[in-house]
Design a protein around this motif. Structure first.
Motif, PDB file in Angstrom:
ATOM      1  N   SER A 145       0.854  -1.189   0.000  1.00 10.24           N
ATOM      2  CA  SER A 145       0.000   0.000   0.000  1.00 10.24           C
ATOM      3  C   SER A 145       0.886   1.233   0.000  1.00 10.24           C
ATOM      4  O   SER A 145       1.903   1.278   0.695  1.00 10.24           O
ATOM      5  N   ILE A 146       0.489   2.209  -0.790  1.00  6.48           N
ATOM      6  CA  ILE A 146       1.277   3.444  -0.892  1.00  6.48           C
ATOM      7  C   ILE A 146       0.323   4.596  -1.201  1.00  6.48           C
ATOM      8  O   ILE A 146      -0.717   4.393  -1.833  1.00  6.48           O
ATOM      9  N   ASP A 147       0.655   5.799  -0.736  1.00  3.04           N
ATOM     10  CA  ASP A 147      -0.197   6.959  -1.003  1.00  3.04           C
ATOM     11  C   ASP A 147      -0.054   7.436  -2.450  1.00  3.04           C
ATOM     12  O   ASP A 147       0.994   7.257  -3.058  1.00  3.04           O
ATOM     13  N   ALA A 148      -1.115   8.087  -2.925  1.00  8.69           N
ATOM     14  CA  ALA A 148      -1.137   8.520  -4.314  1.00  8.69           C
ATOM     15  C   ALA A 148      -0.146   9.648  -4.593  1.00  8.69           C
ATOM     16  O   ALA A 148       0.213   9.902  -5.735  1.00  8.69           O
ATOM     17  N   ASP A 149       0.294  10.350  -3.551  1.00  7.71           N
ATOM     18  CA  ASP A 149       1.165  11.505  -3.784  1.00  7.71           C
ATOM     19  C   ASP A 149       2.640  11.126  -3.863  1.00  7.71           C
ATOM     20  O   ASP A 149       3.497  11.989  -4.038  1.00  7.71           O
ATOM     21  N   LEU A 150       2.913   9.824  -3.739  1.00  6.76           N
ATOM     22  CA  LEU A 150       4.289   9.302  -3.813  1.00  6.76           C
ATOM     23  C   LEU A 150       5.262  10.022  -2.874  1.00  6.76           C
ATOM     24  O   LEU A 150       6.416  10.238  -3.213  1.00  6.76           O
ATOM     25  N   GLN A 151       4.786  10.378  -1.689  1.00  9.30           N
ATOM     26  CA  GLN A 151       5.702  10.944  -0.688  1.00  9.30           C
ATOM     27  C   GLN A 151       6.617   9.857  -0.156  1.00  9.30           C
ATOM     28  O   GLN A 151       7.685  10.128   0.359  1.00  9.30           O
ATOM     29  N   ASP A 152       6.130   8.635  -0.248  1.00 12.66           N
ATOM     30  CA  ASP A 152       6.944   7.507   0.202  1.00 12.66           C
ATOM     31  C   ASP A 152       7.815   7.068  -0.962  1.00 12.66           C
ATOM     32  O   ASP A 152       7.405   7.120  -2.113  1.00 12.66           O
ATOM     33  N   ASP A 153       9.024   6.648  -0.648  1.00 15.93           N
ATOM     34  CA  ASP A 153      10.015   6.395  -1.676  1.00 15.93           C
ATOM     35  C   ASP A 153       9.752   5.074  -2.400  1.00 15.93           C
ATOM     36  O   ASP A 153       9.859   4.003  -1.821  1.00 15.93           O
ATOM     37  N   THR A 154       9.433   5.189  -3.702  1.00 17.63           N
ATOM     38  CA  THR A 154       9.129   3.982  -4.465  1.00 17.63           C
ATOM     39  C   THR A 154      10.374   3.103  -4.665  1.00 17.63           C
ATOM     40  O   THR A 154      10.250   1.938  -5.003  1.00 17.63           O
ATOM     41  N   ALA A 155      11.541   3.689  -4.434  1.00 16.15           N
ATOM     42  CA  ALA A 155      12.770   2.912  -4.636  1.00 16.15           C
ATOM     43  C   ALA A 155      12.891   1.753  -3.649  1.00 16.15           C
ATOM     44  O   ALA A 155      13.573   0.762  -3.934  1.00 16.15           O
ATOM     45  N   VAL A 156      12.222   1.860  -2.497  1.00 18.78           N
ATOM     46  CA  VAL A 156      12.374   0.769  -1.516  1.00 18.78           C
ATOM     47  C   VAL A 156      11.383  -0.379  -1.752  1.00 18.78           C
ATOM     48  O   VAL A 156      11.435  -1.393  -1.057  1.00 18.78           O
ATOM     49  N   ILE A 157      10.508  -0.216  -2.749  1.00 17.34           N
ATOM     50  CA  ILE A 157       9.551  -1.287  -3.050  1.00 17.34           C
ATOM     51  C   ILE A 157      10.295  -2.585  -3.375  1.00 17.34           C
ATOM     52  O   ILE A 157       9.931  -3.664  -2.920  1.00 17.34           O
ATOM     53  N   GLU A 158      11.378  -2.432  -4.113  1.00 19.59           N
ATOM     54  CA  GLU A 158      12.153  -3.619  -4.475  1.00 19.59           C
ATOM     55  C   GLU A 158      12.718  -4.317  -3.233  1.00 19.59           C
ATOM     56  O   GLU A 158      12.681  -5.542  -3.113  1.00 19.59           O
ATOM     57  N   LEU A 159      13.191  -3.500  -2.284  1.00 25.73           N
ATOM     58  CA  LEU A 159      13.714  -4.066  -1.034  1.00 25.73           C
ATOM     59  C   LEU A 159      12.628  -4.818  -0.281  1.00 25.73           C
ATOM     60  O   LEU A 159      12.857  -5.891   0.283  1.00 25.73           O
ATOM     61  N   MET A 160      11.426  -4.230  -0.272  1.00 24.32           N
ATOM     62  CA  MET A 160      10.297  -4.876   0.401  1.00 24.32           C
ATOM     63  C   MET A 160      10.052  -6.258  -0.196  1.00 24.32           C
ATOM     64  O   MET A 160       9.828  -7.225   0.516  1.00 24.32           O
ATOM     65  N   TYR A 170       7.490  -3.100   6.920  1.00 25.29           N
ATOM     66  CA  TYR A 170       7.071  -1.725   7.185  1.00 25.29           C
ATOM     67  C   TYR A 170       7.997  -0.734   6.498  1.00 25.29           C
ATOM     68  O   TYR A 170       9.220  -0.873   6.580  1.00 25.29           O
ATOM     69  N   GLY A 171       7.405   0.273   5.876  1.00 27.22           N
ATOM     70  CA  GLY A 171       8.201   1.383   5.366  1.00 27.22           C
ATOM     71  C   GLY A 171       8.334   2.407   6.479  1.00 27.22           C
ATOM     72  O   GLY A 171       7.338   2.889   6.993  1.00 27.22           O
TER      73      GLY A 171
END
Ligand code: UDP
Ligand code: MG
Length: 321
Positions: free
Chosen positions: A99-114, A126-127
């Protein structure tokens, strides 16, 4: 290969959405290219009763690209419910859900790590923001104060983690058993159990548009977080009552001594003692009733009492006696 779903709650996000969809689609493609997710992985955009063109954008993206799914809620129900709706639907289809917010304030680069951690056997990742420099001073201090209060109240949450996380299918399945209406997802996820891990990132500024979380909504969320997870405030009342009765005993000694020394006006001793004693008694009574109400509250939530991770049996599938 495991199927990934990225769930994005959207409320009046027309300004940010096109950019976010492009970026998230790029991530899906990249992850598939690296062989980390199946080709049928998808985005699930949840429109939380937006009043702007959000749904039009979602519907158009769905037409254009089969990796973009849309879910339209009838009316604005708020971030927590919108996210839950998305998680429930995505959980039926995917093996892992981010789950991620629409404003992309959270870093999409860590999705791969997840996803790497998921493949290592973690059910929840957890991010966690390790830097809030981009948040305004006000948002930063109120948010940090919030985590502190939660801690004092004995609510287990992950510090500086909002709703950017990965959950496995079975974690989402267990989450769905929490039927409570006063929803505070961040408090529920740690109750699921299973192995968890964290990834750290720097929180960015909104890509476009304004925050959909004004102070009023933030306070409502914080209040929900405390009152849905803690009956400690009730215990405080009881504690306070007991403390006042204790003070009453001290006051009695003092008042009685004053009385014996003849330093008092007629009627003062009995009056002052009655005030302290009755005050304490009333607080204790309210606190006691509160204890029962607290129990009723915990009961009516019908939370799952445990989550079985593994059950070892003998060959016939029976539990040995
Ligand atoms: N959101 C939602 N329903 C609402 C309010 C917000 O679905 O009633 C979504 C919003 O579109 C965004 C996420 O929740 O994807 C977080 O909101 P926002 O970024 O505005 O909050 P902030 O980051 O400022 O705390
Ligand atoms: Mg935001």
């Amino acid at each position: 290969m495991d199927r990934l779903a990225i769930v994005v709650p959207c409320y009046n996000e027309e300004e940010a959405l096109s950019f976010s969809i492009t970026e998230l689609k790029r991530i899906l493609k990249e992850l598939h290219g690296k062989g980390k997710i199946s080709p049928d992985s998808f985005l699930l955009l949840v429109d939380d009763g937006s009043k702007d063109r959000t749904w039009e954008i979602i519907a158009a993206s769905n037409k254009e690209d089969k990796q973009v799914f849309g879910l339209k809620l009838a009316g604005n129900v708020g971030h927590q419910y919108a996210l839950t709706a998305g998680l429930m639907e995505a959980g039926k289809l995917a093996d892992m859900i981010i789950s991620i917010d629409a404003d992309l304030q959270d870093d999409t680069a860590v999705i791969e790590l997840m996803i790497d951690m998921y493949h290592e056997g973690k059910d929840i990742v957890y991010g966690v923001r390790n830097d809030r420099k981009k948040d305004s001073f006000f948002k930063r201090t109120t948010a940090q104060g919030f985590y502190k209060v939660m801690d004092v109240m004995g609510v287990k949450t992950v510090y500086n983690h909002a709703d950017f996380r990965l959950m496995s299918k079975r974690a989402v399945e267990h989450f769905s058993k929490f039927g409570e209406s006063n929803l505070f997802i961040r408090g529920i996820v740690p109750l699921i159990g299973y192995e968890t891990d964290c990834v750290y990132y720097e929180r960015k500024e909104r890509v476009a548009g304004e925050s959909k979380y004004p102070l009023k909504k933030m306070l409502a969320l914080a209040w929900n977080g405390i009152t849905s997870f803690s009956v400690k405030p009730i215990s405080f009342i009881l504690g306070m009552g007991l403390f006042i009765i204790f003070l009453c005993v001290l006051a009695a000694v003092y008042a009685f001594a004053s009385y014996l020394m003849g330093r008092t006006v007629a009627g003062w001793t009995s009056l002052i003692l009655s005030i302290w004693f009755l005050g304490g008694l009333q607080l204790i009574s309210i606190g006691l009733i509160g204890q029962y109400i607290g129990k009723i509250y915990t009961e009516v939530k019908h939370r799952p009492r445990y989550n079985i991770e593994v059950l070892l049996t003998d060959e016939e599938g029976k539990i040995a006696d």
